[in-house]
Design an enzyme around this catalytic site. Structure first.
Site, mmCIF file in Angstrom:
data_model
loop_
_atom_site.group_PDB
_atom_site.id
_atom_site.type_symbol
_atom_site.label_atom_id
_atom_site.label_comp_id
_atom_site.label_asym_id
_atom_site.label_seq_id
_atom_site.Cartn_x
_atom_site.Cartn_y
_atom_site.Cartn_z
ATOM 1 N N LYS A 1 -30.021 26.919 -25.229
ATOM 2 C CA LYS A 1 -30.932 26.846 -26.578
ATOM 3 C C LYS A 1 -29.995 27.785 -27.489
ATOM 4 C CE LYS A 1 -34.081 29.027 -24.661
ATOM 5 N NZ LYS A 1 -34.510 27.737 -22.862
ATOM 6 N N ASP B 1 -37.209 31.591 -30.194
ATOM 7 C CA ASP B 1 -36.794 30.123 -28.677
ATOM 8 C C ASP B 1 -36.873 29.181 -29.159
ATOM 9 O OD1 ASP B 1 -36.166 29.484 -25.813
ATOM 10 O OD2 ASP B 1 -38.336 28.498 -26.404
ATOM 11 N N LYS C 1 -34.674 25.883 -30.848
ATOM 12 C CA LYS C 1 -34.816 23.896 -30.678
ATOM 13 C C LYS C 1 -34.976 23.870 -31.696
ATOM 14 C CE LYS C 1 -36.673 25.552 -25.878
ATOM 15 N NZ LYS C 1 -37.860 26.548 -25.692
HETATM 16 N N1 HSE Z 1 -38.941 30.255 -22.634
HETATM 17 C C1 HSE Z 1 -38.708 28.696 -22.244
HETATM 18 C C2 HSE Z 1 -40.209 28.612 -22.635
HETATM 19 C C3 HSE Z 1 -38.300 27.751 -21.757
HETATM 20 O O1 HSE Z 1 -41.419 29.208 -22.253
HETATM 21 O O2 HSE Z 1 -40.530 27.334 -23.520
HETATM 22 C C4 HSE Z 1 -38.044 26.527 -21.890
HETATM 23 O O3 HSE Z 1 -36.276 26.689 -22.578
#
Ligand code: HSE
Length: 431
Positions: free
Chosen positions: A105, A201, A205
């Site tokens: 991502k 993160d 996404k």
């Molecule tokens: N590090 C990410 C999470 C992994 O904890 O969701 C999945 O993309």
């Protein structure tokens, strides 16, 4: 039965899961594909570590050319993660005629245009179901099954690590650092867990989902982001007392002024489905104009759940379904219509505010006055003396009615500069 050859680059947590499925479930995969699928090469710089999977001889290599130069390998999974060398590896795989499956991502949110343009120019496909929501088929749902819809709203928990940490803190009183370490041990966290807890993160996404579902094209850095690294155990306790649970939410909502986008720790009512998603589970709630309300829920991180999405993409790629969808979607394509994004300062919502202040006459009125001057109406107030001593500070919790984001930020800036304020104000959205 014919055999089709595939390869894997990156033999970490998810790569190990992919190998376990491909070697352990050969018949199931062969039935789905109509051919035997042979994982002929796994490339990783560490060829020594025991991952608990028994590999045939010569499968594991540290030589990328063993994959790019093998014309019999048509589909390659990239699970290196991060920007470089993953970006160069994918571009070179596409150039050498391979279709690519990735869970990356960070790379797609940052270099989506370049990667997808390259795939189009070499007439290949890139699939990325595992990039968002682990095992949950959310990319598939938005790209195919919900095509009849114009999306109105998307509300999601898409970071398993953060959800796991918040659950541990709330249910077991685990301290933050211990919960982070446990998420790493369980294989949920990114190589650098700061990417999880600071919201990066999740925002990456959301950038992918917003592009796919709402036609929004933007740098993920431009999406307002607050991570769970700002959440303290005391906020979890106060939220519970007020009937809420704290979740890291990613939100996209179509409004007349453009698409509203943000990632923020948010107080959600304890009796709602989103509040009851625990541990590493993720949830994506999508509202389509014709489909109405849809909720997808499942394991959002970890070896086998994420590998499930990778192998699903691999099967779709081998069958040619991935290429049909990829061509139609024209992801990050120049001709794709782009939707306007709402100015973050104009986003409106309710807030939880926690102030640490001197406990003396006039302080409450001073803070309430500043909020009032910024057009922020207070819905409820809770005051807590930290200890019995006369000069100990007091904690004030304000729940507000709906206000503009710009006004809320300005009011907090002013309040934080007051002499009576003893610490930085904590602010979280309230659903
Ligand atoms: N590090 C990410 C999470 C992994 O904890 O969701 C999945 O993309």
């Amino acid at each position: 039965m014919d055999t089709v050859k595939v390869a894997l680059i990156g033999f970490g947590t998810i790569g190990t899961g992919v190998a376990k499925i491909l070697f352990g479930q050969r018949e199931r995969i062969a039935r789905a594909v109509g051919r035997n699928v042979e994982l002929t090469r796994i490339c990783d710089k560490d060829t020594q570590r025991d991952r608990g999977v028994k590999l045939p001889p010569d499968v594991l290599t540290d030589d990328l050319n063993a994959i790019s130069n093998d014309s019999e390998i048509s589909t390659v999974v990239e699970l290196v993660g991060g920007i470089e060398p993953a970006r160069s590896i994918i571009l070179s795989l596409l150039k050498s005629g391979k279709n690519v499956v990735t869970a990356n991502k960070a790379l797609l949110a940052t270099h989506g245009s370049e990667i997808f343009d390259a795939a189009r120019s070499y007439n290949r496909s890139v699939s990325f179901e595992a990039a968002v929501g682990g095992a949950i088929p959310v990319i598939n749902a938005i790209s195919t099954a919900l095509q009849a819809n114009e999306l109105r709203q998307l509300q999601a928990i898409v970071n398993g690590t953060c959800n796991f940490i918040l659950t541990q803190m709330e249910e077991h009183g685990t301290n933050y650092a211990t919960a982070v370490a446990e998420a790493q041990r369980l294989g949920y966290a990114e190589a650098n867990p700061a990417m999880d807890v600071n919201g990066t993160d999740t925002v990456q996404k959301l950038a992918i989902l917003a592009h796919l579902g709402f036609g929004v094209k933007l740098n993920w850095q431009d999406i307002p982001r607050t991570g769970i690294d700002t959440v303290e155990a005391i906020d979890i306790v106060y939220a519970k007392r007020l009937g809420y649970r704290i979740k890291l939410l990613a939100v996209a909502e179509a409004t007349p002024d453009g698409i509203e986008l943000y990632v923020s720790p948010t107080l959600v009512k304890i009796d709602t489905p989103v509040a009851n998603v625990r541990d590493s589970f993720n949830i994506v709630r999508i509202v389509g104009d014709v489909a109405g309300d849809i909720v997808l829920q499942g394991r959002g991180a970890g070896e086998l759940p994420t590998a499930s999405a990778v192998v699903g993409d691999m099967i779709d790629t081998i069958l040619g379904r991935a290429k049909i969808t990829f061509d139609i979607l024209n992801l990050w394509g120049k001709e794709r219509p782009v939707t306007k994004i709402k100015n973050p300062a104009e986003i409106c919502g309710k807030n939880y505010l926690r102030f640490l202040v001197e406990d003396r006459p006039g302080v409450l009125a001073e803070i309430a006055g500043i909020l009032g001057r910024h057009k922020i109406s207070i819905a409820s107030v809770l005051q807590q003396q930290d200890n019995e001593s006369d000069d100990s500070p007091a904690t004030l919790i304000f729940m507000t009615h709906i206000s503009r984001e710009g006004d809320t930020i300005a009011a907090i800036d002013t309040i934080d500069s007051l002499a009576c304020v003893r610490g930085k104000t904590v602010r979280m959205r309230v659903e």
